[in-house]
Design a protein around this motif. Structure first.
Motif, PDB file in Angstrom:
ATOM      1  N   ALA A   1       0.709  -1.055   0.052  1.00 52.03           N
ATOM      2  CA  ALA A   1       0.158   0.187   0.264  1.00 52.03           C
ATOM      3  C   ALA A   1       0.938   0.827   0.150  1.00 52.03           C
ATOM      4  O   ALA A   1       0.437   2.255  -0.867  1.00 52.03           O
ATOM      5  CB  ALA A   1      -0.637   0.149   1.338  1.00 52.03           C
ATOM      6  N   GLY A   2       1.961   1.166   0.615  1.00 51.38           N
ATOM      7  CA  GLY A   2       2.865   2.099   0.393  1.00 51.38           C
ATOM      8  C   GLY A   2       3.598   2.220  -0.262  1.00 51.38           C
ATOM      9  O   GLY A   2       3.816   3.734  -1.076  1.00 51.38           O
ATOM     10  N   ALA A   3       3.822   1.571  -1.192  1.00 52.65           N
ATOM     11  CA  ALA A   3       4.489   1.618  -2.042  1.00 52.65           C
ATOM     12  C   ALA A   3       3.724   1.767  -3.392  1.00 52.65           C
ATOM     13  O   ALA A   3       3.759   2.992  -3.940  1.00 52.65           O
ATOM     14  CB  ALA A   3       4.808   0.280  -2.897  1.00 52.65           C
ATOM     15  N   LYS A   4       2.052   1.967  -3.175  1.00 51.56           N
ATOM     16  CA  LYS A   4       1.135   2.461  -4.534  1.00 51.56           C
ATOM     17  C   LYS A   4       1.122   3.135  -4.531  1.00 51.56           C
ATOM     18  O   LYS A   4       1.358   3.885  -5.083  1.00 51.56           O
ATOM     19  CB  LYS A   4       0.314   1.390  -3.966  1.00 51.56           C
ATOM     20  N   ALA A   5       1.004   4.003  -3.181  1.00 46.96           N
ATOM     21  CA  ALA A   5       0.910   5.614  -2.402  1.00 46.96           C
ATOM     22  C   ALA A   5       2.314   5.832  -3.145  1.00 46.96           C
ATOM     23  O   ALA A   5       1.646   7.929  -3.384  1.00 46.96           O
ATOM     24  CB  ALA A   5       0.711   5.792  -0.973  1.00 46.96           C
ATOM     25  N   SER A   6       3.276   5.572  -2.595  1.00 47.09           N
ATOM     26  CA  SER A   6       4.638   6.766  -3.337  1.00 47.09           C
ATOM     27  C   SER A   6       4.467   6.936  -5.022  1.00 47.09           C
ATOM     28  O   SER A   6       4.553   7.660  -5.548  1.00 47.09           O
ATOM     29  CB  SER A   6       5.358   6.259  -3.004  1.00 47.09           C
ATOM     30  N   ALA A   7       4.068   5.740  -5.512  1.00 47.26           N
ATOM     31  CA  ALA A   7       3.790   5.732  -6.995  1.00 47.26           C
ATOM     32  C   ALA A   7       2.836   6.201  -7.514  1.00 47.26           C
ATOM     33  O   ALA A   7       2.997   7.707  -8.569  1.00 47.26           O
ATOM     34  CB  ALA A   7       3.507   4.317  -7.926  1.00 47.26           C
ATOM     35  N   ILE A   8       1.730   6.940  -6.805  1.00 41.42           N
ATOM     36  CA  ILE A   8       0.480   7.362  -7.472  1.00 41.42           C
ATOM     37  C   ILE A   8       1.221   9.231  -7.184  1.00 41.42           C
ATOM     38  O   ILE A   8       1.460   9.965  -8.031  1.00 41.42           O
ATOM     39  CB  ILE A   8      -0.606   7.713  -6.171  1.00 41.42           C
ATOM     40  N   ILE A   9       1.812   9.060  -5.712  1.00 37.96           N
ATOM     41  CA  ILE A   9       2.277  10.933  -6.073  1.00 37.96           C
ATOM     42  C   ILE A   9       3.573  11.524  -7.017  1.00 37.96           C
ATOM     43  O   ILE A   9       3.085  12.248  -7.038  1.00 37.96           O
ATOM     44  CB  ILE A   9       2.395  11.354  -3.629  1.00 37.96           C
TER      45      ILE A   9
END
Length: 109
Positions: A41-49
């Protein structure tokens, strides 16, 4: 993060290889900061940002001001069922406020 580059190293949007290289270098240099991301989830959030920031830059926006605008406007529509307001928030929308845009080189003196 998956990046697709054609044989002549340009993006589908027509970005030059220098622009492509700059974006990729920026992503690669940030990778050392990403070691703290230990969940999917943290990786996905970072990728989105990261994706939003790079898209803002590609559309001649100031990323900080653009994020500030998004974080101000999106909460106003949380109860809306109609998502058409999102079109006005896209980085290429002509209705974005002027403070989100970088000044043209002709305007800077």
């Amino acid at each position: 993060v998956m990046v697709c580059i054609s044989q002549d190293r340009t993006w589908q949007t027509g970005r030059s290889s220098a622009q492509t290289d700059t974006s990729l270098f920026s992503m690669i240099t940030c990778m050392k900061n990403w070691v703290m991301i230990d969940t999917i989830a943290g990786a996905k959030a970072s990728a989105i940002i990261y994706s939003i920031a790079e898209t803002a830059k590609a559309n001649n926006l100031k990323p900080y001001d653009y994020f500030e605008y998004l974080l101000t406007e999106i909460p106003k529509h949380l109860d809306d069922t109609d998502r058409s307001f999102l079109d006005d928030l896209l980085p290429w929308s002509p209705s974005l406020p002027a403070n989100c845009r970088k000044p043209d080189k002709s305007e800077v003196k």
